[in-house]
Design a protein around this motif. Structure first.
Motif, mmCIF file in Angstrom:
data_model
loop_
_atom_site.group_PDB
_atom_site.id
_atom_site.type_symbol
_atom_site.label_atom_id
_atom_site.label_comp_id
_atom_site.label_asym_id
_atom_site.label_seq_id
_atom_site.Cartn_x
_atom_site.Cartn_y
_atom_site.Cartn_z
ATOM 1 N N PRO A 141 -2.668 -7.071 4.337
ATOM 2 C CA PRO A 141 -1.933 -5.816 4.897
ATOM 3 C C PRO A 141 -2.621 -5.662 5.984
ATOM 4 C CG PRO A 141 -3.582 -5.162 3.220
ATOM 5 C CD PRO A 141 -3.385 -6.655 3.056
ATOM 6 N N ARG A 169 -11.246 -2.336 -9.487
ATOM 7 C CA ARG A 169 -12.418 -2.979 -9.058
ATOM 8 C C ARG A 169 -13.586 -2.260 -9.180
ATOM 9 N NH1 ARG A 169 -8.784 -3.239 -3.083
ATOM 10 N NH2 ARG A 169 -8.217 -4.769 -3.289
ATOM 11 N N PHE A 218 -4.633 3.275 0.163
ATOM 12 C CA PHE A 218 -4.501 2.068 -0.527
ATOM 13 C C PHE A 218 -3.400 0.552 1.077
ATOM 14 C CE2 PHE A 218 -2.302 -1.872 -2.771
ATOM 15 C CZ PHE A 218 -3.601 -2.512 -2.700
ATOM 16 N N ASP A 219 -4.040 0.157 1.755
ATOM 17 C CA ASP A 219 -2.999 -1.056 2.330
ATOM 18 C C ASP A 219 -3.030 -0.301 4.370
ATOM 19 O OD1 ASP A 219 -4.038 -2.765 0.360
ATOM 20 O OD2 ASP A 219 -1.741 -3.333 -0.037
ATOM 21 N N ARG A 257 -7.839 -8.706 -5.067
ATOM 22 C CA ARG A 257 -6.284 -8.288 -5.589
ATOM 23 C C ARG A 257 -5.482 -8.538 -6.707
ATOM 24 N NH1 ARG A 257 -4.486 -5.475 -0.593
ATOM 25 N NH2 ARG A 257 -2.235 -5.874 -0.546
ATOM 26 N N ASP A 281 -4.041 -3.256 7.702
ATOM 27 C CA ASP A 281 -5.007 -1.815 7.849
ATOM 28 C C ASP A 281 -6.664 -2.097 8.425
ATOM 29 O OD1 ASP A 281 -5.984 -3.656 5.349
ATOM 30 O OD2 ASP A 281 -6.286 -2.086 3.886
ATOM 31 N N ASN A 282 -6.542 -3.479 8.302
ATOM 32 C CA ASN A 282 -8.208 -3.535 8.903
ATOM 33 C C ASN A 282 -7.692 -4.207 10.804
ATOM 34 O OD1 ASN A 282 -9.132 -5.102 6.001
ATOM 35 N ND2 ASN A 282 -10.985 -3.439 7.799
ATOM 36 N N SER A 285 -10.874 -0.571 5.182
ATOM 37 C CA SER A 285 -9.748 -0.177 4.774
ATOM 38 C C SER A 285 -9.683 0.336 3.461
ATOM 39 C CB SER A 285 -9.008 -1.480 4.613
ATOM 40 O OG SER A 285 -9.534 -2.158 3.373
ATOM 41 N N ASN A 286 -8.522 0.983 3.376
ATOM 42 C CA ASN A 286 -7.871 2.044 1.903
ATOM 43 C C ASN A 286 -8.177 3.191 2.331
ATOM 44 O OD1 ASN A 286 -6.819 -0.543 1.227
ATOM 45 N ND2 ASN A 286 -8.443 -0.784 -0.236
HETATM 46 N N1 HSE Z 1 -6.897 -3.221 1.398
HETATM 47 C C1 HSE Z 1 -6.638 -4.196 1.004
HETATM 48 C C2 HSE Z 1 -7.420 -4.119 -0.198
HETATM 49 C C3 HSE Z 1 -8.465 -5.183 2.312
HETATM 50 O O1 HSE Z 1 -7.637 -3.426 -0.501
HETATM 51 O O2 HSE Z 1 -7.054 -5.196 -0.923
HETATM 52 C C4 HSE Z 1 -7.831 -4.586 3.161
HETATM 53 O O3 HSE Z 1 -6.544 -5.223 4.092
#
Ligand code: HSE
Length: 306
Positions: A136, A232, A19-20, A185, A138-139, A13-14
């Motif tokens: 979120p 990160r 992002f998300d 996060r 996304d996954n 994801s991302n």
């Molecule tokens: N998109 C999320 C994040 C992770 O980067 O925190 C997976 O849902």
């Protein structure tokens, strides 16, 4: 049909700039679920093989997701689920999402498909919320649809399936370490500078254009993450080294997969993917860190029965 075997893919994801909201599934790697009708009146996790995840029906992402769907449909039937948990939790490649998606998909099939794919998403998300309150979609959307998707995180979770150039490949490295999404996060800022937001808008807009036109030069130029990667980087082992190698080999992009510790790169053909993968392999091997790595096209299948 009173039982089904389901494959639900891992996902990234991302995807640098989304992002998300962006994600893609990994071809051939994911969780397997064996689901069968039972005499009870609820969804039970009867066995988990492989990586350890909660067995309790209230804490397992698959049972929570599936039960929320049955409750919505007002169906009292019971289902037993056995999971081959191949995706390590806290991997950054959609472990909790894959099991949740597999469960709702499989049970929906056993019920004769009363719900459409888009409708399954919100129930799979109930599973995601067990593992992270702020999860979120996304996954979940990536595992459900396959390919490369754009999803919003509003109530309707609208999903757009994006076109992918034929020769676009991703290399994914998963060091066998755990980073919780919630921890990853927590290091992010709560507000965003307008200049950064504007850079990110150009990046995602340009990336989507490059997907439609198959313009890999534009993709390399524009595909960057201004929002989260910097915060990160320190927490993701070897990301800096991997990114340096990607830049010196002119890969299209390199970024953290989801909330880490997995990382991924895009390259413009399969041979480049093989070459770059072996260079990344050396970094983990040199540092004696166990890892798995994958090469995938961007057009792989989402959840399906086996
Ligand atoms: N998109 C999320 C994040 C992770 O980067 O925190 C997976 O849902």
């Amino acid at each position: 049909m009173n039982s089904i075997k389901v494959f639900s893919p891992a996902s990234v994801s991302n995807v640098c700039c989304g992002f998300d909201v962006l994600g893609f599934s990994i071809d051939g790697f994911g969780d397997e679920l064996f689901i069968s009708e039972s005499n009870s009146n609820k969804v039970n996790i009867i066995k988990v093989n492989g990586y350890e995840v909660p067995l309790s029906n209230e804490m397992n992402t698959a049972s929570v997701a599936a039960q929320s769907m049955l409750d919505f449909l007002n169906i009292n039937s019971g289902f037993d689920i056995e999971i081959n948990k191949n995706i390590k939790p806290g991997s950054g490649i959609g472990s909790s999402a894959a099991s949740a998606v597999g469960a709702v998909y499989g049970i929906n099939e056993l019920l004769g498909s009363p719900l459409k794919k888009q409708e399954l998403l919100k129930f799979a998300m109930q599973g995601e919320f067990v593992s992270s309150k702020t999860a979120p979609a996304d996954n979940v959307a990536s595992s459900l649809y396959g390919g490369l998707i754009l999803v919003n995180n509003r109530e309707n979770y609208n999903v757009i399936e994006l076109p992918v150039p034929k020769n676009l490949y991703a290399i994914i490295h998963h060091p066998l370490l755990e980073i919780k999404t919630s921890d990853s996060r927590d290091v992010l800022p709560k507000t965003v500078d307008l200049k950064i937001a504007s850079e990110q808008l150009a990046s995602i807009g340009g990336f989507i254009h490059s997907l439609h036109t198959g313009d890999f030069d534009l993709m390399r130029l524009i595909l960057k993450d201004y929002l989260v990667e910097n915060y990160r980087t320190e927490h993701v082992p070897f990301f800096k080294e991997i990114k340096n190698i990607s830049e010196s080999n002119k890969a299209i992009c390199c970024s953290i997969s989801g909330s880490g510790p997995s990382v991924f790169s895009f390259v413009k053909n399969y041979n480049e993917a093989i070459k770059l993968k072996s260079k990344y392999d050396e970094i983990y091997a040199k540092n004696s860190v166990e890892y798995n790595s994958y090469i995938t096209g961007l057009d792989s299948k989402g959840v399906h029965s086996l």
